[in-house]
Write an enzyme that holds these catalytic residues in place. Structure first.
Site, PDB file in Angstrom:
ATOM      1  CG  ASP A   9     -10.890   2.877   2.671  1.00  0.00           C
ATOM      2  OD1 ASP A   9     -10.234   3.814   3.150  1.00  0.00           O
ATOM      3  OD2 ASP A   9     -10.399   1.770   2.389  1.00  0.00           O
ATOM      4  CG  ASP A  47      -8.095   1.931  -1.060  1.00  0.00           C
ATOM      5  OD1 ASP A  47      -7.160   1.692  -0.275  1.00  0.00           O
ATOM      6  OD2 ASP A  47      -8.565   1.064  -1.819  1.00  0.00           O
ATOM      7  CG  HIS A  49      -4.986   1.697  -4.941  1.00  0.00           C
ATOM      8  ND1 HIS A  49      -4.129   1.186  -3.996  1.00  0.00           N
ATOM      9  CD2 HIS A  49      -6.206   1.183  -4.654  1.00  0.00           C
ATOM     10  CE1 HIS A  49      -4.808   0.397  -3.175  1.00  0.00           C
ATOM     11  NE2 HIS A  49      -6.079   0.395  -3.546  1.00  0.00           N
ATOM     12  CG  HIS A  53      -1.689  -0.594  -6.218  1.00  0.00           C
ATOM     13  ND1 HIS A  53      -1.921  -1.778  -5.564  1.00  0.00           N
ATOM     14  CD2 HIS A  53      -0.994   0.184  -5.344  1.00  0.00           C
ATOM     15  CE1 HIS A  53      -1.401  -1.721  -4.347  1.00  0.00           C
ATOM     16  NE2 HIS A  53      -0.836  -0.533  -4.196  1.00  0.00           N
ATOM     17  CG  HIS A  82     -10.278  -0.211  -6.035  1.00  0.00           C
ATOM     18  ND1 HIS A  82      -9.513  -1.335  -6.294  1.00  0.00           N
ATOM     19  CD2 HIS A  82     -10.033   0.122  -4.740  1.00  0.00           C
ATOM     20  CE1 HIS A  82      -8.846  -1.674  -5.197  1.00  0.00           C
ATOM     21  NE2 HIS A  82      -9.134  -0.799  -4.245  1.00  0.00           N
ATOM     22  CE  LYS A 107      -7.384   2.408   4.101  1.00  0.00           C
ATOM     23  NZ  LYS A 107      -7.724   1.420   3.063  1.00  0.00           N
ATOM     24  CB  CYS A 152     -10.363  -1.227   4.642  1.00  0.00           C
ATOM     25  SG  CYS A 152      -9.523  -1.472   3.049  1.00  0.00           S
TER      26      CYS A 152
END
Length: 198
Positions: A9, A47, A49, A53, A82, A107, A152
Site C-alpha cells: 500500500d 488498497d 475501495h 465503502h 481513502h 484489496k 496492513c
C-alpha cells in the site's frame, strides 16, 4: 528464487498530503526500490475501495474517523475516505518503482468488508489469491515493507506466517499509524506469530 518481496500500500493517500497520511510514509520508498532487484518475485498491494465503502466513517451517520464499530466480521476502525478506486489517492506513489512488480493485488474492493491483509479479507476467510500465486512460483520466504506497520503490514505478515511462509518485516522500510497503542500491539502479535522484525 524462493524469496518474495511484498510491498504494501505505498499509495498517495497513505503518504504525506494524502487522505489517510502516515507520517514519513514517503521516506521509505528509495529503500523499497533498492530491495526489488534482489527479490525472486515482487508483489505490490493496492488498497482499492469503492465509493461509500463500509469502512469509511462517512458511510455511518454520526460517526467520525477512527471510531470503532462492530461489523459482522468483527471490530472495525472507521477511516477517512481513502484510496477510492481510480482516484489519484489510490494511485501508487510516483516515486515507487512499479516496473519491477510481477503482480499487483488489489484489496478492499468488496463494499461490505475491509481488507487489511494481502492474503485475506478481514473475515480471515475470503482469500485474495496471493497465496496460490506464491505457491505456483515456489516462493517460501517473504519480506514485507510498506504502509502501515500496525494495520496492513501486520495483518499480512501474521497471515503469511500462519500459511507457513518464513516472514521478515523490515521495520526500517515501514511506517505506522500508531492508533491508541496499535503499533506495540501489532509488534507483539507479529512476534507471537513467529514473524521476524528486522
Amino acid at each position: 528464487m524462493t524469496h518474495g518481496l511484498i510491498v504494501i500500500d505505498v499509495q498517495n493517500d497513505f503518504c504525506p498530503g494524502g487522505a489517510l497520511a502516515v507520517a514519513e510514509g514517503d521516506v521509505i520508498i528509495p529503500g523499497i526500490n533498492a530491495l526489488m532487484a534482489d527479490a525472486g518475485a515482487v508483489i505490490l498491494t493496492q488498497d482499492w475501495h469503492p465509493v461509500g465503502h463500509s469502512s469509511f466513517a462517512t458511510s455511518h451517520d454520526g460517526k467520525a474517523p477512527f471510531e470503532m464499530i462492530d461489523m459482522p466480521y468483527g471490530p472495525q476502525v472507521l477511516w477517512p475516505d481513502h484510496c477510492v478506486q481510480g482516484s489519484d489517492g489510490a494511485a501508487f506513489h510516483p516515486k515507487l518503482n512499479t516496473t519491477h512488480a510481477d503482480m499487483i493485488v488489489r484489496k478492499g474492493y468488496n463494499p461490505m468488508i475491509d481488507s487489511y491483509s494481502a492474503f485475506f479479507e478481514n473475515d480471515h476467510e475470503t482469500p485474495t489469491g496471493l497465496h496460490g500465486y506464491l505457491q505456483t512460483r515456489g516462493i517460501t520466504d517473504l519480506t514485507m515493507v510498506g504502509l502501515a506497520t500496525d494495520f496492513c503490514v501486520n495483518f499480512s505478515a501474521v497471515d503469511a506466517a500462519k500459511l507457513g511462509y518464513a516472514v521478515t518485516v523490515r521495520q526500517d522500510l515501514c511506517r505506522a499509524i500508531d492508533l491508541d497503542g496499535s503499533l506495540v500491539a501489532a509488534n507483539d502479535g507479529m512476534r507471537a506469530a513467529s514473524v521476524t522484525l528486522a
